[in-house]
Design a protein around this motif. Structure first.
Motif, PDB file in Angstrom:
ATOM      1  N   PRO A  96     -21.718  -5.234   2.897  1.00 34.74           N
ATOM      2  CA  PRO A  96     -22.794  -4.400   3.446  1.00 34.74           C
ATOM      3  C   PRO A  96     -23.853  -5.212   4.192  1.00 34.74           C
ATOM      4  O   PRO A  96     -24.489  -4.701   5.117  1.00 34.74           O
ATOM      5  N   HIS A  97     -24.048  -6.460   3.793  1.00 41.24           N
ATOM      6  CA  HIS A  97     -25.070  -7.288   4.434  1.00 41.24           C
ATOM      7  C   HIS A  97     -24.699  -7.572   5.881  1.00 41.24           C
ATOM      8  O   HIS A  97     -25.528  -7.444   6.795  1.00 41.24           O
ATOM      9  N   HIS A 107     -16.903  -7.757   7.648  1.00 43.48           N
ATOM     10  CA  HIS A 107     -15.627  -8.300   7.180  1.00 43.48           C
ATOM     11  C   HIS A 107     -15.195  -7.582   5.907  1.00 43.48           C
ATOM     12  O   HIS A 107     -16.020  -7.167   5.095  1.00 43.48           O
ATOM     13  N   ILE A 108     -13.897  -7.407   5.776  1.00 46.58           N
ATOM     14  CA  ILE A 108     -13.321  -6.748   4.608  1.00 46.58           C
ATOM     15  C   ILE A 108     -12.326  -7.701   3.967  1.00 46.58           C
ATOM     16  O   ILE A 108     -11.822  -8.624   4.617  1.00 46.58           O
ATOM     17  N   SER A 137     -14.319   1.644  -8.839  1.00 52.33           N
ATOM     18  CA  SER A 137     -15.441   0.717  -8.710  1.00 52.33           C
ATOM     19  C   SER A 137     -15.420  -0.073  -7.407  1.00 52.33           C
ATOM     20  O   SER A 137     -16.411  -0.717  -7.056  1.00 52.33           O
ATOM     21  N   PHE A 138     -14.291  -0.044  -6.680  1.00 57.90           N
ATOM     22  CA  PHE A 138     -14.169  -0.760  -5.409  1.00 57.90           C
ATOM     23  C   PHE A 138     -14.743   0.067  -4.257  1.00 57.90           C
ATOM     24  O   PHE A 138     -15.083   1.244  -4.423  1.00 57.90           O
ATOM     25  N   SER A 139     -14.781  -0.545  -3.083  1.00 57.08           N
ATOM     26  CA  SER A 139     -15.134   0.218  -1.882  1.00 57.08           C
ATOM     27  C   SER A 139     -14.131   1.342  -1.664  1.00 57.08           C
ATOM     28  O   SER A 139     -14.481   2.439  -1.229  1.00 57.08           O
ATOM     29  N   SER A 140     -12.864   1.073  -1.964  1.00 59.90           N
ATOM     30  CA  SER A 140     -11.819   2.089  -1.878  1.00 59.90           C
ATOM     31  C   SER A 140     -10.641   1.658  -2.735  1.00 59.90           C
ATOM     32  O   SER A 140     -10.472   0.473  -3.024  1.00 59.90           O
ATOM     33  N   LYS A 141      -9.824   2.620  -3.129  1.00 63.13           N
ATOM     34  CA  LYS A 141      -8.554   2.296  -3.770  1.00 63.13           C
ATOM     35  C   LYS A 141      -7.603   1.703  -2.735  1.00 63.13           C
ATOM     36  O   LYS A 141      -7.751   1.921  -1.527  1.00 63.13           O
ATOM     37  N   THR A 142      -6.612   0.968  -3.206  1.00 66.43           N
ATOM     38  CA  THR A 142      -5.540   0.485  -2.341  1.00 66.43           C
ATOM     39  C   THR A 142      -4.216   1.070  -2.832  1.00 66.43           C
ATOM     40  O   THR A 142      -4.104   1.502  -3.987  1.00 66.43           O
ATOM     41  N   PRO A 162     -19.602   0.346   1.531  1.00 63.31           N
ATOM     42  CA  PRO A 162     -19.565  -1.124   1.496  1.00 63.31           C
ATOM     43  C   PRO A 162     -20.145  -1.657   0.184  1.00 63.31           C
ATOM     44  O   PRO A 162     -21.186  -1.189  -0.277  1.00 63.31           O
ATOM     45  N   LEU A 163     -19.458  -2.630  -0.409  1.00 57.96           N
ATOM     46  CA  LEU A 163     -19.890  -3.177  -1.695  1.00 57.96           C
ATOM     47  C   LEU A 163     -19.710  -4.687  -1.725  1.00 57.96           C
ATOM     48  O   LEU A 163     -18.703  -5.214  -1.248  1.00 57.96           O
TER      49      LEU A 163
END
Length: 214
Positions: A96-97, A107-108, A137-142, A162-163
């Motif tokens: 997020p920053h 970046h991911i 708890s993540f930005s998204s599941k995979t 974003p986390l």
């Protein structure tokens, strides 16, 4: 050594005996071993891959995912059985920053989340609920399988949420505390981000207790 192997073989080869969990198998192994060889403290530890069913978010395709589980049971003289279970799940993080200072670009990276619980047998949760806690708890599941429409959905979800790695760790602990507030558990969380633009990983760790009071 032979007595331990014998106890494990007897317990696991009895096809007519039904066990409700890995932890119950470990308890029976230790009980069998204690009849053959006296000891003050014994521990049995299993490390294995756990498969579970999931569905893609848009196309609804069924997928089979795999996570790592470590489960150990300790038998100590004069004390109840104690169980230690850790589940490790793959997810992702979005910085997020960087997003806030780069016109929305960021970046991911792939990330790992761990939830470890320690307690007596009646307090130990199912692996499925532990997996759910980590994944949310993540930005998204995979997913192992993704169609194009699923990729679009997951990518958007990641950027909408974003986390940092420490956010993921805090989320795991908070979700676990909320979910298991009625159990006596010591809970540990770890999140590891496999940084895409750095030459190092980033790790966050934490611990929380629940005492069974709602």
């Amino acid at each position: 050594m032979s007595r331990l192997v014998e106890s494990m073989t007897e317990e696991l080869s009895d096809q007519f005996r039904v066990h409700s969990s890995i932890e119950h198998i470990q308890m029976r192994i230790l009980e069998g071993l204690s009849k053959k060889h006296s000891f003050k403290r014994g521990e049995v530890k299993f490390e294995f891959e756990f498969g579970y069913e999931s569905h893609t978010p848009v196309s609804g395709k069924r997928t089979w995912e795999v996570c790592d589980v470590t489960a150990s049971t300790t038998m100590e003289e004069g004390k109840p059985f104690m169980h230690d279970v850790e589940v490790k799940v793959i997810g992702n993080t979005v910085c997020p920053h960087c997003m806030a200072n780069n016109a929305g670009l960021t970046h991911i990276q792939r990330a790992f989340g761990k939830l470890r619980v320690v307690g007596e047998i009646d307090a130990i949760p199912t692996y499925g609920t532990m997996i759910d806690i980590i994944e949310q708890s993540f930005s998204s599941k995979t997913y192992s399988l993704l169609k194009l429409e699923d990729e679009v959905h997951v990518t958007k979800e990641m950027h909408d949420n974003p986390l940092l790695v420490e956010d993921v760790c805090r989320n795991i602990l908070q979700h676990a505390k909320d979910k298991y507030s009625d159990r006596d558990l010591e809970m540990f969380a770890e999140a590891r981000s496999l940084e895409s633009i750095h030459k190092h990983d980033v790790i966050a760790q934490g611990r929380v207790l629940s005492n069974g009071d709602e």
